[in-house]
Design a protein around this motif. Sequence first.
Motif, PDB file in Angstrom:
ATOM      1  N   LEU A  17      56.032 -26.854  11.644  1.00  0.00           N
ATOM      2  CA  LEU A  17      56.571 -27.708  10.594  1.00  0.00           C
ATOM      3  C   LEU A  17      55.493 -28.066   9.581  1.00  0.00           C
ATOM      4  N   GLU A  18      54.291 -28.346  10.063  1.00  0.00           N
ATOM      5  CA  GLU A  18      53.175 -28.653   9.163  1.00  0.00           C
ATOM      6  C   GLU A  18      52.915 -27.472   8.221  1.00  0.00           C
ATOM      7  N   GLU A  19      52.914 -26.259   8.752  1.00  0.00           N
ATOM      8  CA  GLU A  19      52.677 -25.071   7.935  1.00  0.00           C
ATOM      9  C   GLU A  19      53.780 -24.893   6.893  1.00  0.00           C
ATOM     10  N   ARG A  20      55.022 -25.120   7.293  1.00  0.00           N
ATOM     11  CA  ARG A  20      56.135 -24.961   6.366  1.00  0.00           C
ATOM     12  C   ARG A  20      56.056 -25.994   5.242  1.00  0.00           C
ATOM     13  N   LYS A  35      55.235 -25.364   0.912  1.00  0.00           N
ATOM     14  CA  LYS A  35      56.141 -25.830  -0.141  1.00  0.00           C
ATOM     15  C   LYS A  35      55.654 -27.111  -0.818  1.00  0.00           C
ATOM     16  N   ASP A  36      54.485 -27.610  -0.387  1.00  0.00           N
ATOM     17  CA  ASP A  36      53.943 -28.859  -0.926  1.00  0.00           C
ATOM     18  C   ASP A  36      54.965 -29.991  -0.818  1.00  0.00           C
ATOM     19  N   THR A  95      60.522 -34.444  -2.642  1.00  0.00           N
ATOM     20  CA  THR A  95      61.291 -33.608  -3.574  1.00  0.00           C
ATOM     21  C   THR A  95      62.380 -34.413  -4.266  1.00  0.00           C
ATOM     22  N   GLN A  96      62.821 -35.497  -3.639  1.00  0.00           N
ATOM     23  CA  GLN A  96      63.872 -36.315  -4.238  1.00  0.00           C
ATOM     24  C   GLN A  96      63.351 -37.124  -5.417  1.00  0.00           C
TER      25      GLN A  96
END
Length: 359
Positions: A270-273, A277-278, A341-342
């Motif tokens: 999850l950290e890598e994902r 995507k920042d 992102t929101q």
Amino acid sequence: MSHRKIIHVDMDAFYASVEQHDNPQLRGKAIAVGGGQYGVVAAASYEARKFGIRSAMPGRKALELCPHLIVVKPRFQRYKEISQQIREIFYEYTDLVEPLSLDEAYLDVTENKKDMESANEIAREIRQKIFDKTGLTASAGISVNKFLAKVASDYNKPNGQKTIHPSQIIDFMEKLPIEKFYGIGKVTANKMHEMHIFSGKDLKERSLEELIRFFGKSGNYYYNVVRGHHKSEVKPHRIQKSVGVEETYFENLLDEQAVFKQLKIISKDLEERLGRKDIKGKTLTLKIKYKDFSVYTRSKTQDVYYGDSENLFETAQNLWQLRPYDKPVRLLGLSLSNLNTQEKKQISVQLKLPFPDFE
């Protein structure tokens, strides 16, 4: 009158087809990706589907239907790799691409990078390029909106395509069995059958008020799509609301030590994902699916964004301790929501142009 040109591309038995492509010994045989005695089928080859095997079916039932079924362990990294190759082909034609999953997407080709008039020809080219690059087949549906394109892509599977021209919409929708309507599941279809609604023509005879009375807000959707009205645009820039990783295990996890070992791996994934995507999030959710298919979730929201995998893992351990009971675990998942992102606004411009040559 202007119409959009929408293509829905759907890979044929994607996970199973990848396995058969990579391992020639599996070709022509009934295989299931996932499943086994305690798992759930993630995908079934067309050879397996002849025995009634479908995705989301318990593996035990699949083996009863087809005792010689070959069960293959999923390789999601491989599927993602091929999915990316397929999306690169989509972007050769348009930037208006809306992925639904690893194996399907909508494309708006009303205006496209190759200045091609025929949406039908674009779909044919895309399917050929997918086959040339990956060795896999895809099916496509072409029409004026997402609903019709989605329905059409299922019509000539596998390795086919169907176009629903604007002049054909009304006749097509009236003859369409209610079970074929995208968004109408088995329960709703049975309810409609009780109301003597078996086709689009039957559905069209019902008033908006009647459909809303029986089906709530969905009634408005049914009323419009049967008339060929579906205004949802292809949205390539959806604002992501959550990011997650989950794993289903062939062998159930029986003790806490095994669970923590897997949660640590998932936390790192999850950290890598998130890093790629920042993306950051303030709410972490632990998902547990037990051997009996019951699901338990518990979340923790904090004032600041979650940091590295150690932070995620520590919180996941605490959430695990709050579980109501001990049972063998078949799936674990971690997801972050309440994302940064929101805070960003992304605008997608949808073009509407004349439809001079749909075919």
